[in-house]
Design an enzyme around this catalytic site. Sequence first.
Site, PDB file in Angstrom:
ATOM      1  N   TRP A 171      40.688  45.604  53.967  1.00 56.06           N
ATOM      2  CA  TRP A 171      39.740  44.484  54.046  1.00 56.06           C
ATOM      3  C   TRP A 171      40.454  43.451  54.904  1.00 56.06           C
ATOM      4  CZ3 TRP A 171      39.467  39.270  52.826  1.00 56.06           C
ATOM      5  CH2 TRP A 171      38.172  38.717  52.773  1.00 56.06           C
TER       6      TRP A 171
ATOM      7  N   ASN B 236      48.878  45.056  50.966  1.00 55.52           N
ATOM      8  CA  ASN B 236      47.694  44.366  50.451  1.00 55.52           C
ATOM      9  C   ASN B 236      48.133  42.931  50.195  1.00 55.52           C
ATOM     10  OD1 ASN B 236      45.474  43.475  49.036  1.00 55.52           O
ATOM     11  ND2 ASN B 236      45.892  44.711  47.214  1.00 55.52           N
ATOM     12  N   GLY B 237      47.431  41.953  50.749  1.00 58.42           N
ATOM     13  CA  GLY B 237      47.815  40.555  50.523  1.00 58.42           C
ATOM     14  C   GLY B 237      47.969  39.805  51.833  1.00 58.42           C
TER      15      GLY B 237
ATOM     16  N   LYS C 100      35.578  44.161  46.325  1.00 59.69           N
ATOM     17  CA  LYS C 100      35.379  44.048  44.884  1.00 59.69           C
ATOM     18  C   LYS C 100      36.408  43.135  44.239  1.00 59.69           C
ATOM     19  CE  LYS C 100      33.485  45.326  41.041  1.00 59.69           C
ATOM     20  NZ  LYS C 100      32.193  44.663  40.819  1.00 59.69           N
TER      21      LYS C 100
ATOM     22  N   GLU D 149      22.299  33.957  40.299  1.00 56.10           N
ATOM     23  CA  GLU D 149      22.816  35.328  40.308  1.00 56.10           C
ATOM     24  C   GLU D 149      21.831  36.272  41.013  1.00 56.10           C
ATOM     25  OE1 GLU D 149      25.551  36.670  39.938  1.00 56.10           O
ATOM     26  OE2 GLU D 149      25.147  38.757  39.479  1.00 56.10           O
TER      27      GLU D 149
ATOM     28  N   CYS E  14      41.948  45.548  49.704  1.00 51.63           N
ATOM     29  CA  CYS E  14      42.777  46.598  50.281  1.00 51.63           C
ATOM     30  C   CYS E  14      43.196  47.596  49.195  1.00 51.63           C
ATOM     31  CB  CYS E  14      44.032  46.098  50.971  1.00 51.63           C
ATOM     32  SG  CYS E  14      43.720  45.066  52.392  1.00 51.63           S
TER      33      CYS E  14
ATOM     34  N   ARG F  46      37.661  48.464  47.222  1.00 49.33           N
ATOM     35  CA  ARG F  46      38.527  47.299  47.396  1.00 49.33           C
ATOM     36  C   ARG F  46      38.490  46.760  48.821  1.00 49.33           C
ATOM     37  NH1 ARG F  46      42.185  47.001  43.061  1.00 49.33           N
ATOM     38  NH2 ARG F  46      43.423  45.515  44.198  1.00 49.33           N
TER      39      ARG F  46
ATOM     40  N   LYS G 161      22.814  38.450  44.304  1.00 54.05           N
ATOM     41  CA  LYS G 161      22.678  39.913  44.359  1.00 54.05           C
ATOM     42  C   LYS G 161      21.929  40.323  45.621  1.00 54.05           C
ATOM     43  CE  LYS G 161      25.043  41.095  42.235  1.00 54.05           C
ATOM     44  NZ  LYS G 161      25.876  40.264  41.498  1.00 54.05           N
TER      45      LYS G 161
ATOM     46  N   GLU H  45      24.050  39.627  48.838  1.00 52.95           N
ATOM     47  CA  GLU H  45      25.243  40.483  48.913  1.00 52.95           C
ATOM     48  C   GLU H  45      24.936  41.868  49.463  1.00 52.95           C
ATOM     49  OE1 GLU H  45      28.468  39.858  45.386  1.00 52.95           O
ATOM     50  OE2 GLU H  45      26.467  40.358  44.735  1.00 52.95           O
TER      51      GLU H  45
ATOM     52  N   HIS I 226      13.111  18.743  46.031  1.00 44.19           N
ATOM     53  CA  HIS I 226      14.022  17.869  46.773  1.00 44.19           C
ATOM     54  C   HIS I 226      14.575  18.558  48.017  1.00 44.19           C
ATOM     55  CE1 HIS I 226      13.758  14.892  43.643  1.00 44.19           C
ATOM     56  NE2 HIS I 226      14.019  15.828  42.741  1.00 44.19           N
TER      57      HIS I 226
HETATM   58  C1  G6P Z   1      34.178  39.274  44.635  1.00 47.65           C
HETATM   59  C2  G6P Z   1      33.186  40.305  44.154  1.00 47.65           C
HETATM   60  C3  G6P Z   1      32.179  39.650  43.202  1.00 47.65           C
HETATM   61  C4  G6P Z   1      32.914  38.959  42.070  1.00 47.65           C
HETATM   62  C5  G6P Z   1      33.949  37.962  42.591  1.00 47.65           C
HETATM   63  C6  G6P Z   1      34.847  37.461  41.474  1.00 47.65           C
HETATM   64  O1  G6P Z   1      33.559  38.373  45.476  1.00 47.65           O
HETATM   65  O2  G6P Z   1      32.511  40.897  45.240  1.00 47.65           O
HETATM   66  O3  G6P Z   1      31.317  40.638  42.674  1.00 47.65           O
HETATM   67  O4  G6P Z   1      31.986  38.297  41.261  1.00 47.65           O
HETATM   68  O5  G6P Z   1      34.802  38.591  43.549  1.00 47.65           O
HETATM   69  O6  G6P Z   1      35.601  38.541  40.995  1.00 47.65           O
HETATM   70  P1  G6P Z   1      36.217  38.663  39.555  1.00 47.65           P
HETATM   71  O7  G6P Z   1      36.873  40.008  39.554  1.00 47.65           O
HETATM   72  O8  G6P Z   1      37.215  37.542  39.422  1.00 47.65           O
HETATM   73  O9  G6P Z   1      35.125  38.540  38.569  1.00 47.65           O
END
Ligand code: G6P
Length: 614
Positions: A74, A100-101, A609, A487, A2, A27, A491, A494, A510
């Site tokens: 969000w 926010n929260g 984010k 990772e 948010c 955000r 990616k 996501e 497995h």
């Molecule tokens: C969210 C973001 C990810 C990030 C994760 C952890 O899910 O979309 O890209 O890796 O949070 O965030 P941080 O700010 O703690 O690295």
Amino acid sequence: MCGIVGYLGNGDAYPVMIKGLKRLEYRGYDSAGVAILENGDLKLYKCKGKVADLENLVEKSSKTGGIGIGHTRWATHGVPNDVNAHPHLSGDQKLALIHNGIIENYASIKAELQSRGHIFLSDTDTEVLVHFIEDVRAKTGVPLFEAVRMALSEVHGAYAIVVIDKENPNQLIAAKKSSPLVIGIGSDDEYFIASDATPIIEYTKNVVYLEDEEVALIDRKEGLKIVTIQNQSKTPYIQALELKLEAIEKGGYDSFMLKEIHEQPRSIRDSFRGRINLQHGIIKMSGIDDHKDKWIAANRIIIVACGTSWHAGLVAEYLFEEFARIPVEVEYASEFRYRDPVIMPGDIVIAISQSGETADTLAAIELAKERGAFIFGVCNVVGSTISRATHTGAYTHAGPEIGVASTKAFTAQVTVLYQIALAVAQARQTLSQDRVTRLMAELNSVPDKVEEVLKTNAIVETIAEIYKDSRNALYLGRGYSFPVALEGALKLKEISYIHAEGYPAAEMKHGPIALIDEEMPVFVIATQGQSYEKVVSNIQEVKARKGKIIAIVTAGDKTVKELADHVIEIPKTDDSLVPIVSVIPLQLLSYHVAVMRGCNVDQPRNLAKSVTVE
Ligand code: G6P
């Protein structure tokens, strides 16, 4: 999670808010809204969708007014729709609030208010909070600022809020707990408020970061006053903002993600600049140097993180074990905090977070701190909550990362963790100085190698074109490349919404091997090094089942080239540094696939984010 923005001043609030909301949209972006106050008139506009949808909605209306609050959401409580969008109004329509929260005890407060006739229009906890503030004010007759403080003293959960009152166009009231909020003090009695500094940067460099459980009164005539929820007065601490405007703009790229991928040669270099001294073979990091005894005596390292940062933690596990011979556990912060974790004397906790605001990581830190652990933070955002909650740490210096899918933050995190592992190995004398010096020199050459890898973009784009319609994808790696496989898969899912899984290459037999057929792209990190032959065998197993192999190989490789359907060559480096180089083509691949599928790469659906709720 948010975005919050507020303005109080002699100019027009609306343009400041819209521009600010666009900056904060990373955000959260499922709905947006603004409330503007002018001559006793409270104008409220809000809708499902992005800030651009909000702009269309407001277009034909009057947008003037020198005080306003804006929000990009969000969703937590209630689906994204017009009604659940913020701002929310009190029952008497006098107060407007953005939040926010999560208010954890909102259900009991709501029931109590409903029993006394309050009617709620939305499903949100936020609407409950604004009614609650209204109720406290009505019952006690205290000024709004005091009513906000009193109401919040009965609230459990996390919040950053801003409230305005239709009858008082001279005041913004804000408060925070576990969600960031920053106040900008402009010239000419102008005030800005936002959930991070990006909307404020072009107006002023003077900012005050609110601390947890602080309530701020921003008054056009009397300026800024801060008290705690417990009603203790605080002196605002004004800091100079160091953020630069170019750092948060796209700089000619189509998306922030693409810009951030291409920034990596620089961001990686920035994360070791001034820390490694090649001439003398030393690494200077105050978080290590000032606590050397603790690192030398460490019995165990526990790494807590979420998402991509957790993957960086997995790479670090290999690094610390190989270089410094310290056993490492890598924990999802959300699991760690709700177990009853055993913390022993000599444990060091490393918390990794790009944003420095992730609620689960923060809670894991607090728990480990209570139990006596020494906490080291690896954060990107300077001054963030996590960077302040840890005993010491190291910034990654990657610069602002705006694209929701993390790219340059990951490579910077690994680079910083690499230096920590080397410095600790030096202190514990678990690596020869000769090897440390060679690894430092190799690290120094990584930015140039990343630059080289970025030149594979055209090949990667061709591969993306071929596999963009796949429904599934598998990513395999061994040793240092296993976290890269995870990772790479993260990616892809996501931003392109293709189901993807990362696996240790040997573990494939497995289970995941059952999925392999001629439709299945299998991305394998098959660089020359310790597990090369083993990975080649795993590639054979995939080919025997007609899977399509896309291999990331060391430049000049011949064996894998003969087996694979496609290869992407990367320059040779030490095994321990392969993650930083090999992840680049996987980032590019996800980017191209997402663009080809028409997805919004910077704002993928359902994600945010900075995840400030648990
Ligand atoms: C969210 C973001 C990810 C990030 C994760 C952890 O899910 O979309 O890209 O890796 O949070 O965030 P941080 O700010 O703690 O690295």
